[in-house]
Design a protein around this motif. Structure first.
Motif, short mmCIF file in Angstrom:
data_model
loop_
_atom_site.label_atom_id
_atom_site.label_comp_id
_atom_site.label_asym_id
_atom_site.label_seq_id
_atom_site.Cartn_x
_atom_site.Cartn_y
_atom_site.Cartn_z
N LEU A 32 -41.61 -4.08 49.49
CA LEU A 32 -40.84 -3.03 50.17
C LEU A 32 -40.64 -1.82 49.28
O LEU A 32 -40.67 -0.68 49.74
CB LEU A 32 -39.47 -3.57 50.58
N PHE A 35 -43.36 0.86 49.50
CA PHE A 35 -43.78 1.31 50.83
C PHE A 35 -45.06 0.60 51.30
O PHE A 35 -45.83 1.16 52.08
CB PHE A 35 -44.02 2.82 50.88
N SER A 39 -46.23 -5.44 53.81
CA SER A 39 -44.98 -6.22 53.79
C SER A 39 -44.45 -6.39 55.21
O SER A 39 -44.23 -5.40 55.93
CB SER A 39 -43.92 -5.52 52.93
N ARG A 42 -41.12 -4.32 56.14
CA ARG A 42 -40.99 -2.87 56.09
C ARG A 42 -40.28 -2.32 57.33
O ARG A 42 -40.31 -2.92 58.41
CB ARG A 42 -42.35 -2.20 55.89
N ASP A 173 -40.46 6.44 56.57
CA ASP A 173 -40.61 5.10 56.01
C ASP A 173 -39.36 4.81 55.17
O ASP A 173 -39.17 5.40 54.11
CB ASP A 173 -41.88 5.02 55.15
N SER A 175 -38.55 1.88 53.87
CA SER A 175 -38.72 0.60 53.17
C SER A 175 -38.08 0.58 51.79
O SER A 175 -37.34 -0.34 51.45
CB SER A 175 -40.21 0.26 53.06
N HIS A 179 -34.93 -1.63 50.64
CA HIS A 179 -35.06 -2.59 49.55
C HIS A 179 -33.91 -2.42 48.55
O HIS A 179 -33.29 -3.40 48.11
CB HIS A 179 -36.40 -2.39 48.84
N ASN A 266 -43.32 -0.79 62.26
CA ASN A 266 -44.48 0.07 62.05
C ASN A 266 -44.36 1.35 62.86
O ASN A 266 -43.42 1.51 63.66
CB ASN A 266 -45.79 -0.68 62.36
N GLU A 356 -49.96 4.09 57.52
CA GLU A 356 -48.89 4.49 56.62
C GLU A 356 -48.24 5.79 57.06
O GLU A 356 -48.86 6.62 57.72
CB GLU A 356 -49.43 4.65 55.20
#
Length: 645
Positions: A32, A35, A39, A42, A173, A175, A179, A266, A356
């Motif tokens: 995480l 990025f 994972s 995420r 994102d 992530s 985390h 996602n 991504e």
């Protein structure tokens, strides 16, 4: 164990017996922070402004949110707020039809550039002057930039990844930030994995229920599953929803805009989520709810499946239901759609998307255009529009930092259309001085004159002006050699480059002098004579070949030197400016490095052959590289030929 944070309930000792481990591993948790799309924990969010153009006008005019409003462009509508949609008004309505459905509708025309004026403005009579006005979306672009800047302010500077998908939507994102928060709230996650094995399962979260507050939570297939203990993916996505909820509240408070959002694992799912319940709502799609969320949906609602590909799948399988397509084997999809497309479709309708979030907020080109109804027939008319185009583009360049020399375009293009035929001209934009609107206008006029000289250009039905080739601005303008210096030499070089450009020829970098006096490995090889007819493949990769230098030297010798000329101390080439000389000196240094690298490669290849037994005893075998070396003809993926000058 730390005390639970708000929104979490502590598990009772007896609850969760038999489920002592998470389905996720320590490695998946650590991914995480980087990025990583691989994972399963995420968290991706999609933020979508509600009826953005309409909101911009409502905020600008100070109109109450309950007031029906539509944004007008000529006689059509390009945006309708949600209060007006309740009356059945859609984008296909004309202004007349819309006002019949809702007599108190506010129809606000977009801002326009008026022929002969140098700035855009809001004109009450714009709708009836399509021939002399050009639409401007600058007011909306400005608001979009403010919103994007505020979103970034709300995120940690070192843990943000934001992608501007369009003028009114953004992917985020979350992530790395999630985390970090997970480790703060649950200290048990900070320790090393058992046996130092990253594939070991995580302990289960110390909670039995999650507080989703006002979020729209997609139901699970099994209603009884809601009473089970959540896993770390549920906790992660809850933290993500908290972050986005705060961002949306901040946008509302400070800029007065509402936006909807989707939070999922996602990009594809988060975008579908943001459009699930609008306006001003937030939809969360947990991993366990993906199948339920997608099963009742048409695949044509998914990005990249709303056009020809979606039509092809629909006609091939005679359905557009995701639920029906889930029963089609992957082999059959590959057979009908092709291997790559079939596999992509198979994954997509199951909610699998590894794309991504890319931070690509910088634009690559700018365009300003106008279709003429009726056509224009004179150069004077074209010049008036080119002035508007130049002003339009320059106002956007200011936002890109052109005044501070942060980013600027290198090329300008003009496209002219007449009687179904398009003609184009391009020109470089001078890079040695500050870019101004007048420079763009003069370049546009010159290109238009070139097109007009070719004849048969009237009547003109469309003109467009664009700039491209953006690059980051350069400050200080230090040469390559200064980056090889250390300590006092570097400081002297910097002062010379920035403050005393006229003395560049006399202050040749010391490192370069040492390189010439002590050529290093070059002394082992005789100088090559390019006139001897040898293969010049390597040399032609440079912008300046040996012949180019000789021609420049011979050309400069044919005229008398003046006090403002600058001469190269190595080849006696003469230049008219310090900048040109500096660029030339940079080429010399770069070529020295290039030649020395070639020499080092040749020297390495001439070492004695080591017996295999001796080699095995002293070193591990090396991997074989293909296409390497400065002089090789074949390039690795991602490489390009260097150009100096």
């Amino acid at each position: 164990m730390s005390s639970p944070s708000p929104g979490f309930q502590v598990s009772s000792p007896e609850h969760g017996i038999g489920r002592r481990k998470s389905q996720f591993t320590h490695r998946q948790l650590s991914l995480l922070a980087s990025f990583s799309p691989s994972s399963p924990l995420r968290v991706i969010a999609h933020v979508d402004l509600d009826a953005f153009y309409a909101q911009c006008e409502m905020v600008r005019l100070g109109i109450d949110e309950e007031q029906p409003l539509a944004v007008q462009q000529w006689q059509g509508l390009i945006a309708i707020n949600y209060s007006a949609r309740k009356f059945g008004i859609g984008r296909h309505c004309t202004v007349t039809e819309a006002k019949k459905l809702c007599p108190n509708l506010v129809a606000q025309h977009v801002a326009t550039w008026k022929e002969g004026e140098e700035t855009w403005a809001y004109h009450d009579d714009a709708a009836s002057h399509i021939a002399t006005h050009k639409v401007s979306l600058d007011p909306y672009r400005l608001q979009s930039r403010q919103i994007l800047a505020l979103i970034k302010q709300c995120l940690p500077a070192n843990k943000q990844k934001v992608e501007k998908a369009s003028i009114d939507e953004v992917f985020i994102d979350l992530s790395a930030q999630v985390h970090s928060i997970l480790l703060q709230r649950f200290p048990e996650l900070t320790g090393p994995p058992p046996y130092d094995d990253p594939t070991e399962k995580l302990p289960l979260p110390p909670i039995t229920a999650l507080d989703w507050k006002a979020d729209v939570l997609v139901d699970l297939d099994d209603a009884e599953a809601e009473v089970d203990d959540p896993d770390w993916d549920d906790v992660a996505i809850l933290i993500g929803s908290e972050i986005i909820r705060d961002i949306r509240a901040e946008i509302r408070k400070r800029l007065h805009y509402t936006c909807s959002a989707g939070v999922a694992g996602n990009k594809m799912l988060s975008k579908l989520g943001s459009g699930h319940r609008k306006p001003n709502q937030q939809t969360v799609i947990r991993n366990r709810a993906i199948q339920r969320f997608l099963s009742d949906m048409k695949f044509t609602k998914i990005r990249n499946l709303g056009g020809k590909l979606g039509d092809q799948v629909k006609s091939t399988f005679n359905t557009e239901s995701i639920k029906d397509m889930l029963e089609v084997p992957v082999d059959q999809l590959k057979l009908k759609l092709g291997d790559d497309t079939g596999l992509w479709f198979y994954d997509t309708i199951r909610g699998i998307d590894l794309s991504e979030v890319t931070s690509r907020t910088q634009i690559k080109s700018m365009l300003s255009a106008k279709s003429f109804q009726p056509s224009i027939n004179k150069m004077e008319q074209a010049s008036k529009w080119l002035r508007i185009f130049a002003a339009d583009i320059f106002s956007r360049l200011i936002e890109e930092g052109v005044l501070e020399n942060r980013r600027r375009p290198k090329t300008i293009h003009l496209h002219h259309r007449s009687a179904g035929q398009t003609r184009s001209k391009s020109s470089g934009i001078p890079q040695g001085k500050a870019l101004e609107e007048a420079i763009l206008f003069d370049l546009a006029k010159n290109m238009m004159s070139q097109i007009a000289s070719e004849g048969r250009v009237w009547p003109c039905t469309n003109l467009s002006l664009s700039v491209g080739g953006f690059e980051d601005g350069i400050t200080g303008n230090m040469g390559i050699g200064s980056f090889l210096l250390k300590g006092d030499e570097a400081r002297i070089s910097k002062v010379t480059s920035c403050d005393s450009p006229l003395d560049l020829s006399s202050h040749e970098p010391q490192e370069k002098k040492r390189r010439l006096e002590s050529p290093g490995i070059q002394r082992f090889f005789p100088k090559k004579d390019l006139s001897a007819g040898e293969d010049q493949t390597d040399s032609t990769e440079l912008d300046y070949t040996h012949g180019d230098v000789e021609r420049r030297v011979s050309g400069s010798r044919s005229r008398q030197l003046s006090i403002t000329d600058y001469m190269c101390s190595r080849c006696n080439a003469v230049f008219e400016s310090a900048e040109a000389l500096q660029s030339h000196n940079d080429w010399h240094l770069a070529k020295d490095l290039h030649d020395e690298e070639r020499g080092r490669s040749t020297f390495a290849s001439s070492k004695r052959i080591v017996p295999r037994s001796e080699k095995n005893a002293t070193q591990a075998p090396r991997k074989k590289h293909s296409g390497g070396g400065a002089g090789g003809k074949r390039l690795e993926q991602g490489q390009s030929k260097l150009k100096f000058g």
